[in-house]
Design a protein around this motif. Structure first.
Motif, PDB file in Angstrom:
ATOM      1  N   LYS A   6      78.794 116.307  22.152  1.00  0.00           N
ATOM      2  CA  LYS A   6      77.926 115.242  21.672  1.00  0.00           C
ATOM      3  C   LYS A   6      76.976 114.830  22.794  1.00  0.00           C
ATOM      4  N   ALA A   7      75.734 114.594  22.432  1.00  0.00           N
ATOM      5  CA  ALA A   7      74.736 114.181  23.414  1.00  0.00           C
ATOM      6  C   ALA A   7      75.137 112.852  24.047  1.00  0.00           C
ATOM      7  N   ARG A   8      74.948 112.732  25.340  1.00  0.00           N
ATOM      8  CA  ARG A   8      75.322 111.522  26.074  1.00  0.00           C
ATOM      9  C   ARG A   8      74.173 110.543  26.212  1.00  0.00           C
ATOM     10  N   THR A   9      72.969 110.992  25.920  1.00  0.00           N
ATOM     11  CA  THR A   9      71.809 110.112  26.014  1.00  0.00           C
ATOM     12  C   THR A   9      71.022 110.153  24.719  1.00  0.00           C
ATOM     13  N   VAL A  10      70.199 109.146  24.565  1.00  0.00           N
ATOM     14  CA  VAL A  10      69.300 109.078  23.428  1.00  0.00           C
ATOM     15  C   VAL A  10      67.910 108.777  23.975  1.00  0.00           C
ATOM     16  N   ALA A  11      66.902 109.425  23.406  1.00  0.00           N
ATOM     17  CA  ALA A  11      65.527 109.229  23.847  1.00  0.00           C
ATOM     18  C   ALA A  11      64.854 108.188  22.963  1.00  0.00           C
ATOM     19  N   ILE A  12      64.309 107.183  23.598  1.00  0.00           N
ATOM     20  CA  ILE A  12      63.571 106.125  22.910  1.00  0.00           C
ATOM     21  C   ILE A  12      62.118 106.258  23.352  1.00  0.00           C
ATOM     22  N   HIS A  13      61.240 106.585  22.429  1.00  0.00           N
ATOM     23  CA  HIS A  13      59.829 106.763  22.777  1.00  0.00           C
ATOM     24  C   HIS A  13      59.136 105.401  22.751  1.00  0.00           C
ATOM     25  N   CYS A  14      58.629 104.976  23.927  1.00  0.00           N
ATOM     26  CA  CYS A  14      57.964 103.680  23.997  1.00  0.00           C
ATOM     27  C   CYS A  14      57.021 103.611  25.190  1.00  0.00           C
ATOM     28  N   ASP A  15      56.159 102.599  25.153  1.00  0.00           N
ATOM     29  CA  ASP A  15      55.237 102.373  26.269  1.00  0.00           C
ATOM     30  C   ASP A  15      55.854 101.392  27.268  1.00  0.00           C
ATOM     31  N   ARG A  68      73.875 106.854  25.341  1.00  0.00           N
ATOM     32  CA  ARG A  68      74.222 106.708  23.931  1.00  0.00           C
ATOM     33  C   ARG A  68      75.325 105.661  23.744  1.00  0.00           C
ATOM     34  N   ARG A  69      76.298 105.645  24.632  1.00  0.00           N
ATOM     35  CA  ARG A  69      77.422 104.718  24.472  1.00  0.00           C
ATOM     36  C   ARG A  69      76.992 103.263  24.616  1.00  0.00           C
ATOM     37  N   GLN A  70      75.831 102.995  25.184  1.00  0.00           N
ATOM     38  CA  GLN A  70      75.342 101.628  25.352  1.00  0.00           C
ATOM     39  C   GLN A  70      74.474 101.150  24.199  1.00  0.00           C
ATOM     40  N   VAL A  71      74.042 102.039  23.337  1.00  0.00           N
ATOM     41  CA  VAL A  71      73.051 101.674  22.319  1.00  0.00           C
ATOM     42  C   VAL A  71      73.516 100.518  21.434  1.00  0.00           C
ATOM     43  N   ALA A  72      74.748 100.527  20.975  1.00  0.00           N
ATOM     44  CA  ALA A  72      75.237  99.430  20.122  1.00  0.00           C
ATOM     45  C   ALA A  72      75.194  98.100  20.874  1.00  0.00           C
ATOM     46  N   LEU A  73      75.581  98.101  22.149  1.00  0.00           N
ATOM     47  CA  LEU A  73      75.546  96.888  22.952  1.00  0.00           C
ATOM     48  C   LEU A  73      74.104  96.438  23.202  1.00  0.00           C
TER      49      LEU A  73
END
Length: 108
Positions: A6-15, A68-73
């Motif tokens: 499972k991927a450990r990170t998630v990419a958030i596209h933002c400025d 990824r594990r921090q996203v919910a928090l």
């Protein structure tokens, strides 16, 4: 049979401006939910959130890589910070909350 990791990170596209607003919310939430001088466990959570806030502040544009594990928090922090009860402006909530949807592109 091998399982796909499972991927450990998630990419958030933002400025940079959006990332700074996210950092503001994360830092505010960390200070409120995990004040300095708490238990060892809460201090680890506080430090991790403050590290993530620093990462967001340093972001200029493009894909912001978050654990990824921090996203919910992080989503919880954004919801509180930009709520009627939080210190942030309520108008920012919808846009920042939408960024933290976990079906975004991710990497290991």
């Amino acid at each position: 049979m091998a399982r796909k990791a499972k991927a450990r990170t998630v990419a958030i596209h933002c400025d940079a401006h959006t990332a700074a607003k996210l950092a503001e919310a994360i830092r505010g939430y960390a200070n409120a939910a995990y004040p300095a001088g708490g238990s060892d466990c809460s201090q680890v959570s506080r430090a991790a959130l403050l590290d993530t806030a620093g990462l967001c502040e340093a972001h200029s544009a493009g894909d912001l890589m978050l654990r990824r594990r921090q996203v919910a928090l992080l989503r919880t922090g954004v919801r509180w910070y930009f709520s009627e009860d939080g210190p942030g402006d309520v108008e920012s909530l919808a846009d920042l909350e939408a960024l933290l949807v976990t079906d975004k592109k991710s990497t290991s």
